[in-house]
Motif scaffolding. Structure first.
Motif, short mmCIF file in Angstrom:
data_model
loop_
_atom_site.label_atom_id
_atom_site.label_comp_id
_atom_site.label_asym_id
_atom_site.label_seq_id
_atom_site.Cartn_x
_atom_site.Cartn_y
_atom_site.Cartn_z
N THR A 477 88.37 26.29 56.95
CA THR A 477 89.24 27.27 56.11
C THR A 477 88.78 28.78 56.64
O THR A 477 87.65 29.15 57.38
CB THR A 477 88.87 27.07 54.71
OG1 THR A 477 87.47 27.61 54.53
CG2 THR A 477 89.01 25.66 54.29
N GLU A 478 89.78 29.83 56.39
CA GLU A 478 89.39 31.07 56.60
C GLU A 478 88.57 31.64 56.12
O GLU A 478 87.57 32.37 56.53
CB GLU A 478 90.87 31.73 56.63
CG GLU A 478 90.77 33.20 57.00
CD GLU A 478 92.13 33.85 56.96
OE1 GLU A 478 92.42 34.91 57.72
OE2 GLU A 478 93.11 33.54 56.35
N MET A 479 88.11 31.26 54.73
CA MET A 479 87.05 31.65 54.14
C MET A 479 85.59 31.36 54.52
O MET A 479 84.56 32.05 54.85
CB MET A 479 86.93 31.15 52.61
CG MET A 479 85.91 31.80 51.44
SD MET A 479 86.09 31.02 49.91
CE MET A 479 87.50 32.01 49.48
N ASN A 480 85.59 29.95 55.05
CA ASN A 480 84.45 29.58 55.73
C ASN A 480 84.11 30.31 57.12
O ASN A 480 83.03 30.62 57.18
CB ASN A 480 84.33 28.01 55.88
CG ASN A 480 84.23 27.38 54.53
OD1 ASN A 480 83.62 27.65 53.71
ND2 ASN A 480 84.69 26.00 54.78
N VAL A 481 85.19 30.54 57.81
CA VAL A 481 85.08 31.02 59.20
C VAL A 481 84.46 32.66 58.72
O VAL A 481 83.51 32.87 59.46
CB VAL A 481 86.45 31.24 60.08
CG1 VAL A 481 86.28 32.05 61.22
CG2 VAL A 481 86.61 29.51 60.36
N MET A 482 84.96 33.42 57.97
CA MET A 482 84.70 34.60 57.51
C MET A 482 83.09 34.53 57.07
O MET A 482 82.48 35.52 57.33
CB MET A 482 85.51 35.40 56.85
CG MET A 482 86.62 35.85 57.39
SD MET A 482 86.77 36.68 58.98
CE MET A 482 85.89 38.20 58.31
N TYR A 483 82.79 33.71 56.20
CA TYR A 483 81.56 33.71 55.61
C TYR A 483 80.50 33.66 56.65
O TYR A 483 79.52 34.32 56.63
CB TYR A 483 81.27 32.45 54.75
CG TYR A 483 80.22 32.32 54.06
CD1 TYR A 483 79.67 33.16 53.07
CD2 TYR A 483 79.38 31.15 54.38
CE1 TYR A 483 78.56 32.96 52.51
CE2 TYR A 483 78.08 30.81 53.75
CZ TYR A 483 77.59 31.90 52.73
OH TYR A 483 76.64 31.78 52.21
N TYR A 484 80.55 32.78 57.83
CA TYR A 484 79.50 32.47 58.85
C TYR A 484 79.72 33.61 59.81
O TYR A 484 78.51 33.91 60.63
CB TYR A 484 79.68 31.15 59.62
CG TYR A 484 79.30 30.19 58.26
CD1 TYR A 484 77.87 30.06 58.28
CD2 TYR A 484 80.24 29.29 57.77
CE1 TYR A 484 77.48 28.79 57.54
CE2 TYR A 484 79.87 28.59 56.93
CZ TYR A 484 78.47 28.21 56.57
OH TYR A 484 78.11 27.06 55.63
N ALA A 485 80.98 34.11 60.35
CA ALA A 485 81.11 34.98 61.12
C ALA A 485 80.51 36.65 60.87
O ALA A 485 80.16 37.32 61.45
CB ALA A 485 82.88 35.42 61.34
N THR A 486 80.45 36.70 59.59
CA THR A 486 79.91 37.96 59.08
C THR A 486 78.17 37.86 58.64
O THR A 486 77.69 38.84 58.39
CB THR A 486 80.62 38.45 57.58
OG1 THR A 486 80.61 37.46 56.44
CG2 THR A 486 82.04 38.83 58.05
N GLY A 487 77.94 36.51 58.82
CA GLY A 487 76.55 36.58 58.70
C GLY A 487 76.31 36.38 57.43
O GLY A 487 74.91 36.46 56.75
N SER A 488 77.13 36.09 56.33
CA SER A 488 76.78 36.04 54.95
C SER A 488 75.82 35.05 54.48
O SER A 488 74.84 35.33 53.70
CB SER A 488 78.03 35.76 54.20
OG SER A 488 79.01 37.04 54.38
#
Length: 498
Positions: A477-488
């Motif tokens: 999902t887009e949310m999962n991708v951004m969560y890990y791409a930003t190092g959250s």
């Protein structure tokens, strides 16, 4: 611009099109590759002359334009393809052909450096005017192109795919600049294949298709679905791409691969018939990883295994011999050979890979060109024309054809739809899935989630040069991708540990 006609030999690029821009307006110019957008803008910028038709600027007849006249009228053109001189500094590129001189006729370097610093500050970008352009990355080069257009007073700026190489932050800065220019009474013609951008920044739109005017109006009166249908002349179902199944056997294993300081300890496996996406944010080391996998950059640690056997991968030829092909990013600098024909550009990989033949056989090359032109729907004139005679999207199709001709088992696709229109994008997605069905394996490097979702079986997300996670299709999902791409996730983990 009224009833503009332009032909290149037997190819009629513009078939009597009309185009109107008003004061302080951001006007979106939409169309597939080869629709005539860039040709029309090159006429307005004075690069080409139309065969017939009228150009009226501020009520005056300006039907015969050259580049100097266009410049004097306040028209600035930011081209899709970078037009910078790598051996010159950033400030020298900004003032190339428009240099400032002192009263004694000498170059006023200080004045040019100060003006360059001011325009970079206005754009909120950190570029040293004294840096040689060869030392800038692609996104910074794109910003230098934009700065060159903003450096001099202008009435109309043509932006042809200005955000292709920009990060989200840089795009946001560019949009702030566009809004500021609009408030100052400057108009902008904005050409892009990215629908969200067009609907965010544009006031009005015009659609071209196959060299013809299709429709014009206020952007608020249409949506992305209507715009897409106008572009391609038919309805495109965004859900029509169906993911094929793939086997569990591994064709490539990457073990603790490092190329310091760009990335380190990268490990993953690629299955037969799988499409593995690799994504992240700018500066995460993806580009360098792609180059290492193709032998274009040396690694510092780790190993690459092909079908269970260690591959040295010290040269590109080693990768090709291991049945690996690559569609590089930034086709102008990494793919096309501008002084060669369409046909020779298409056949270049086959020439290099066919060590048994000393001669080029024209009938064989004509047959190759005809086959690839049909398969990839390449819109071109004679195969002996220079590849620069093609639109950017059709150049990309030629590069795809070049590497598909090798029938490699593994394809590395680094931003393969960069500069390609929406219709051609879905053609590429279908092609990737067809390759998967043929048991070919693909590694897709992309920062566009809709693209990743269309084709990927799994998605590896990088953060600061390392693999942060690998998402399954179900987790994609887009949310999962951004969560890990930003190092959250790492921030949460550190907070828990503290």
């Amino acid at each position: 611009m009224r009833n503009i006609v332009k032909s290149f030999g037997a190819t009629r690029a513009l078939k009597g099109v009309d185009f109107t821009v008003t004061d302080a307006e951001v006007h979106g110019l939409l169309g597939e590759n080869g629709a005539g957008k860039s040709t029309l803008m090159n006429i307005l910028g004075g690069t080409y002359n139309q065969n017939s038709g009228d150009i009226i600027i501020d009520g005056k007849d300006c039907s015969t334009l050259d580049t100097n006249t266009s410049f004097s009228l306040g028209i600035r053109f930011i081209h899709q393809e970078l037009n910078l001189v790598n051996d010159l500094m950033a400030y020298e590129n900004l003032f190339l052909g428009r240099e400032k001189t002192s009263q004694y006729g000498r170059l006023d370097k200080l004045a040019m450096i100060q003006a360059s610093t001011a325009v970079f500050k206005r754009m909120n970008v950190d570029i040293d005017p004294l840096t040689e352009v060869r030392d800038l990355d692609t996104s910074q080069k794109q910003l230098v192109e934009i700065a060159r257009a903003l450096l001099f007073d202008c009435k109309l700026i043509i932006m042809d795919e200005p955000t292709t190489a920009l990060t989200n932050k840089e795009i946001s800065n560019l949009f702030d600049i566009i809004r500021s220019l609009k408030n100052e009474g400057v108009s902008v013609i904005y050409i892009s294949h990215k629908m969200p951008e067009l609907f965010e920044i544009c006031d009005s739109y015009t659609v071209f298709r196959d060299g013809c005017f299709i429709q014009s109006g206020a952007i608020k009166d249409i949506d992305e679905h209507i715009a897409t249908e106008l572009l391609v002349g038919r309805k495109i179902d965004s859900d029509e791409v169906v993911k094929p199944a793939n086997t569990n056997s591994s064709v490539m294993d990457i073990n603790a691969l490092s190329c310091k300081p760009y990335f380190r300890d990268v490990s993953f496996s690629l299955k037969k018939g799988e499409v593995l996406a690799i994504t992240g944010l700018f500066g995460d080391g993806r580009g360098e990883l792609a180059e290492c996998l193709f032998g274009a950059r040396h690694t510092t640690d780790g190993e690459i295994l092909i079908n269970g056997k260690v591959s040295k991968h010290r040269r590109i030829k080693d990768a090709i011999d291991a049945s690996i092909a690559m569609i590089p990013r930034n086709r102008k600098e990494r793919s096309i050979i501008p002084d060669m024909s369409i046909q020779d550009n298409l056949s270049m990989a086959s020439f290099s890979n066919n060590g048994n033949s000393l001669f080029v056989r024209k009938p064989q090359e004509r047959e190759r060109f005809s086959r690839c032109q049909k398969n990839m729907n390449i819109k071109s004139g004679h195969p002996d024309n220079l590849i620069t005679s093609l639109s950017g999207g059709n150049q990309q199709k030629v590069i795809f054809s070049r590497w598909l001709e090798l029938d490699s088992d593994i394809l590395i696709l680094d931003n393969p739809t960069q500069g390609i229109d929406v219709g051609a994008k879905f053609q590429i997605y279908h092609l990737i899935n067809q390759l998967s069905e043929q048991s070919k394996s693909c590694i897709l490097f992309s920062s566009e989630f809709p693209e990743i979702y269309q084709v990927a079986d799994r998605c590896l997300v990088m953060y600061m040069g390392q693999v942060n996670t690998i998402l399954s299709r179900e987790e994609l999902t887009e949310m999962n991708v951004m969560y890990y791409a930003t190092g959250s996730n790492l921030e949460v983990k550190n907070a828990i540990n503290q």
